[in-house]
Write an enzyme that holds these catalytic residues in place. Structure first.
Site, PDB file in Angstrom:
ATOM      1  N   SER A 130      40.095  43.544  35.688  1.00  0.00           N
ATOM      2  CA  SER A 130      41.169  43.066  36.555  1.00  0.00           C
ATOM      3  C   SER A 130      40.830  41.703  37.139  1.00  0.00           C
ATOM      4  CB  SER A 130      41.396  44.063  37.695  1.00  0.00           C
ATOM      5  OG  SER A 130      42.270  43.531  38.670  1.00  0.00           O
ATOM      6  N   GLU A 132      41.470  41.036  40.036  1.00  0.00           N
ATOM      7  CA  GLU A 132      41.041  41.331  41.409  1.00  0.00           C
ATOM      8  C   GLU A 132      39.524  41.245  41.550  1.00  0.00           C
ATOM      9  OE1 GLU A 132      42.788  42.093  44.224  1.00  0.00           O
ATOM     10  OE2 GLU A 132      44.759  41.869  43.290  1.00  0.00           O
ATOM     11  N   TYR A 154      38.932  48.885  45.061  1.00  0.00           N
ATOM     12  CA  TYR A 154      39.372  48.856  43.662  1.00  0.00           C
ATOM     13  C   TYR A 154      38.635  47.762  42.890  1.00  0.00           C
ATOM     14  CZ  TYR A 154      42.282  47.494  39.680  1.00  0.00           C
ATOM     15  OH  TYR A 154      42.703  47.142  38.432  1.00  0.00           O
TER      16      TYR A 154
END
Length: 356
Positions: A130, A132, A154
């Site tokens: 990801s 992120e 996450y």
């Protein structure tokens, strides 16, 4: 000479990416596909109904939080490819369920890699990474060399998984990769994600306004409530990304790549495009107010209606303000490129929710 059909395990098939991956494999390969699901008392099979009866698709039970379950499926199937899209992928939810997020997004990857090492060492493994992971970005656009600076449980779990993939690749010679997938959306995106929340909210508001106008009864419309409107993301169509994943899995030697559109847009831009796609034009809409009092309003029948308002509960404890990917390496080295523009993606999602 008889050639045995290759086998592909895909996790997360009830979600957006796993479902699109199976669609892609059915169209572009002749392989046997094993889609894994976790048994639930209430089934969530909306995204797999269209291929559930396909003779090449086998739906099998597997729980990512159970190492024995993972091992048994790998021993039974003996896959040539293992594509892991299953995750607790709702960033906001990872603060509420940090342990479950880490178990599903990091520890499960360790169990998969260990089972592949022991029972299917020739299997090619892909784990969904990801954008992120870059979190508190140090420069833009972000490339494969950008430091990992996670800003959520996450993102931290995805960083942990990335290091595990690298360790098993370098220590045991496994073909294991984890691509950095920047934000990718579509009509199969879960309703809790902000993009789908916006497009479903726009469709609902459009229907409410139409109903009020037809009846001649003017009443307040329930506005869409959102958090940080100025966060910027690099958005693409999820259907474009599954092709990039398959190219990563079939390159000569394992290498991690970024998948992105190479452009960034704010939540505010997404909102404006979504309402435009539903027939709310720039001449009739405007932003008013500042900070938590800011609203997106529309003039309907000489009455200003609030379409969007700010709700502080949707702000994250640690916000990632800007993500912008540099996917030039995979474009140049593997020939991948996105086909759907940001505008077309938003319009496609809004149309789907208006028609639904």
């Amino acid at each position: 000479k008889f050639m045995q059909t290759k086998k592909v395990i895909v996790t997360g098939v009830t979600g957006q990416d796993g479902s699109h991956m199976i669609d892609y494999l059915l169209e572009n390969t002749e392989y046997e596909i094993y889609g894994t699901i976790r048994r639930l008392s209430v089934k969530n099979h909306e995204n797999i109904l269209h291929f559930k009866n396909n003779e090449r698709v086998h739906i099998v039970d597997m729980d990512l939080n159970d190492a024995h379950s993972i091992r048994d499926v790998i021993i039974s199937v003996k896959p040539d490819y293992f594509i892991n899209f299953a995750a607790q992928s709702f960033v906001a939810g990872s603060w509420k369920y940090p342990t479950q997020t880490f178990d599903t997004d990091a520890n499960a990857v360790l169990h998969i890699l260990e089972s592949i090492r022991r029972f299917a060492p020739e299997c090619r493994f892909y784990n969904a990474g990801s954008s992120e992971e870059f979190g508190d970005v140090q420069y833009s656009p972000q490339d494969e060399k950008h430091p990992l600076c996670p800003q959520s449980p996450y993102a931290a779990a995805k960083c942990g998984a990335r290091h595990l993939v690298r360790v098993y690749r370098e220590s045991y010679g496994l073909f294991a990769v984890q691509g950095w997938l920047f934000n990718h959306e579509g009509t199969k995106r879960g309703k809790e994600f902000v993009t789908r929340k916006i497009t479903k909210g726009v469709a609902r508001i459009k229907r409410e306004i139409n109903a009020h106008m037809e009846s001649g009864y003017q009443s307040s419309v329930r506005p869409l409530e959102l958090g940080n409107l100025d966060a910027k993301r690099d958005w693409s169509d999820s259907e474009d990304f599954v092709e990039g994943v398959w190219l990563m899995l079939n390159q000569d030697a394992p290498k991690d790549y970024i998948l992105s559109s190479n452009e960034t847009h704010s939540i505010r831009e997404f909102i404006e495009l979504a309402f435009d796609a539903a027939g709310f034009h720039d001449t009739d809409t405007e932003w008013r107010g500042e900070g938590l009092e800011e609203e997106y309003v529309c003039n309907i029948g000489n009455k200003w209606v609030t379409l969007v308002k700010i709700n502080p509960k949707f702000f994250r404890p640690a916000e990632v303000d800007l993500l912008l990917g540099d996917s030039n390496p995979i474009r140049e080295e593997l020939g991948w490129s996105p086909k759907v523009s940001f505008d077309k993606l938003v319009h496609k999602m809004v149309k789907f929710d208006l028609d639904g």
